[in-house]
Design a protein around this motif. Structure first.
Motif, PDB file in Angstrom:
ATOM      1  N   GLN A 179       0.851  -1.195   0.000  1.00  0.00           N
ATOM      2  CA  GLN A 179       0.000   0.000   0.000  1.00  0.00           C
ATOM      3  C   GLN A 179       0.886   1.244   0.000  1.00  0.00           C
ATOM      4  O   GLN A 179       1.928   1.265   0.662  1.00  0.00           O
ATOM      5  CB  GLN A 179      -0.886   0.022   1.264  1.00  0.00           C
ATOM      6  CG  GLN A 179      -1.893  -1.140   1.320  1.00  0.00           C
ATOM      7  CD  GLN A 179      -2.863  -1.113   0.146  1.00  0.00           C
ATOM      8  OE1 GLN A 179      -3.404  -0.054  -0.191  1.00  0.00           O
ATOM      9  NE2 GLN A 179      -3.052  -2.260  -0.513  1.00  0.00           N
ATOM     10  N   PRO A 180       0.453   2.298  -0.772  1.00  0.00           N
ATOM     11  CA  PRO A 180       1.270   3.527  -0.741  1.00  0.00           C
ATOM     12  C   PRO A 180       1.247   4.142   0.649  1.00  0.00           C
ATOM     13  O   PRO A 180       0.238   4.095   1.339  1.00  0.00           O
ATOM     14  CB  PRO A 180       0.592   4.427  -1.780  1.00  0.00           C
ATOM     15  CG  PRO A 180      -0.747   3.836  -2.035  1.00  0.00           C
ATOM     16  CD  PRO A 180      -0.702   2.392  -1.660  1.00  0.00           C
ATOM     17  N   GLN A 181       2.362   4.653   1.055  1.00  0.00           N
ATOM     18  CA  GLN A 181       2.485   5.299   2.375  1.00  0.00           C
ATOM     19  C   GLN A 181       1.708   6.616   2.380  1.00  0.00           C
ATOM     20  O   GLN A 181       1.784   7.394   1.433  1.00  0.00           O
ATOM     21  CB  GLN A 181       3.959   5.600   2.670  1.00  0.00           C
ATOM     22  CG  GLN A 181       4.844   4.367   2.808  1.00  0.00           C
ATOM     23  CD  GLN A 181       4.653   3.661   4.147  1.00  0.00           C
ATOM     24  OE1 GLN A 181       4.399   4.311   5.154  1.00  0.00           O
ATOM     25  NE2 GLN A 181       4.743   2.346   4.118  1.00  0.00           N
ATOM     26  N   GLN A 182       0.904   6.801   3.447  1.00  0.00           N
ATOM     27  CA  GLN A 182       0.218   8.099   3.609  1.00  0.00           C
ATOM     28  C   GLN A 182       1.212   9.093   4.194  1.00  0.00           C
ATOM     29  O   GLN A 182       1.971   8.749   5.096  1.00  0.00           O
ATOM     30  CB  GLN A 182      -0.968   7.962   4.576  1.00  0.00           C
ATOM     31  CG  GLN A 182      -2.093   7.055   4.052  1.00  0.00           C
ATOM     32  CD  GLN A 182      -2.761   7.602   2.803  1.00  0.00           C
ATOM     33  OE1 GLN A 182      -2.903   8.814   2.655  1.00  0.00           O
ATOM     34  NE2 GLN A 182      -3.131   6.710   1.891  1.00  0.00           N
ATOM     35  N   PRO A 183       1.225  10.335   3.652  1.00  0.00           N
ATOM     36  CA  PRO A 183       2.136  11.316   4.289  1.00  0.00           C
ATOM     37  C   PRO A 183       1.743  11.579   5.714  1.00  0.00           C
ATOM     38  O   PRO A 183       0.554  11.665   6.030  1.00  0.00           O
ATOM     39  CB  PRO A 183       1.961  12.568   3.387  1.00  0.00           C
ATOM     40  CG  PRO A 183       0.748  12.354   2.572  1.00  0.00           C
ATOM     41  CD  PRO A 183       0.431  10.892   2.550  1.00  0.00           C
ATOM     42  N   GLN A 184       2.731  11.587   6.589  1.00  0.00           N
ATOM     43  CA  GLN A 184       2.478  11.790   8.022  1.00  0.00           C
ATOM     44  C   GLN A 184       2.449  13.285   8.307  1.00  0.00           C
ATOM     45  O   GLN A 184       3.234  14.055   7.763  1.00  0.00           O
ATOM     46  CB  GLN A 184       3.615  11.150   8.830  1.00  0.00           C
ATOM     47  CG  GLN A 184       3.737   9.629   8.656  1.00  0.00           C
ATOM     48  CD  GLN A 184       2.521   8.889   9.175  1.00  0.00           C
ATOM     49  OE1 GLN A 184       2.033   9.175  10.282  1.00  0.00           O
ATOM     50  NE2 GLN A 184       2.007   7.968   8.365  1.00  0.00           N
ATOM     51  N   PRO A 185       1.495  13.748   9.184  1.00  0.00           N
ATOM     52  CA  PRO A 185       1.511  15.171   9.557  1.00  0.00           C
ATOM     53  C   PRO A 185       2.761  15.484  10.362  1.00  0.00           C
ATOM     54  O   PRO A 185       3.276  14.616  11.058  1.00  0.00           O
ATOM     55  CB  PRO A 185       0.244  15.326  10.423  1.00  0.00           C
ATOM     56  CG  PRO A 185      -0.081  13.946  10.871  1.00  0.00           C
ATOM     57  CD  PRO A 185       0.452  13.008   9.844  1.00  0.00           C
TER      58      PRO A 185
END
Ligand code: RP5
Length: 187
Positions: A179-185
């Protein structure tokens, strides 16, 4: 065998027999009379010279000689007989038979040995049959039929391959995709 052997199948040791028996098998298939023996170039050199020297006068027409390692049997037999000699390099535990091949194939000018592939005793038998067939029309006809059978077998293999290739291809199961990594805040 009951009838006069036409082909001599000799080898350096009985340990060569599992390879060399393929030559006898094809001679049997064609009904060619044969004899087989152990004639070691290194362990019984005088017997080997006597065997090679007498072979033609005994009615042998072709000699098939197999040996492994420092394989001098085919070449030494060829040096004492006017008969055609077919050499079979027998593969041993080391060097994959390359030692046997080079020992048999690299003959000096004037003394030919028709060398087949490493372990190629069946082809040695077939070559002996072709040599005999030059003076035997019936044997030549059987060789022609044999070659027609080879062609039919190869054609049926091609048909089987074409049939497999014309089948609709089944979709192959795919491995799970990362799964593509979600950008972390920012912390
Ligand atoms: C060669 O030595 C023979 O042709 C055979 O391939 C090899 C080993 O012979 P053995 O030690 O098994 O009798 O001369």
């Amino acid at each position: 065998m009951a009838s006069q052997p036409q082909v001599s199948v000799v080898m350096g040791s009985d340990s060569d027999w599992p390879v060399m028996s393929a030559a006898v098998t094809v001679l049997e298939e064609f009904g060619v009379p044969w004899e087989a023996d152990v004639v070691s170039a290194h362990r019984m050199p005088r017997d080997m010279i006597a065997y090679g020297s007498a072979a033609a006068d005994r009615g042998i027409a072709v000699i098939i000689a197999g040996a492994g390692g420092a394989a001098h049997l085919p070449g030494m037999l060829a040096s004492v007989t006017p008969l055609p000699v077919i050499g079979v390099p027998v593969p041993l535990a080391h060097l994959d038979g390359l030692d046997s091949l080079l020992s048999i194939v690299q003959m000096p000018a004037g003394i030919p040995v028709a060398t087949v592939a490493v372990g190629g005793a069946r082809n040695a038998g077939l070559l002996a049959i072709r040599i005999l067939a030059t003076a035997d029309a019936s044997l030549r006809q059987r060789m022609t039929s044999f070659q027609e059978d080879l062609r039919a077998t190869a054609q049926s293999k091609g048909a089987a391959l074409q049939a497999r290739l014309s089948q609709p291809q089944q979709p192959q199961p795919q491995p799970p995709q990362p799964q593509p990594q979600q950008p972390q805040p920012p912390q």
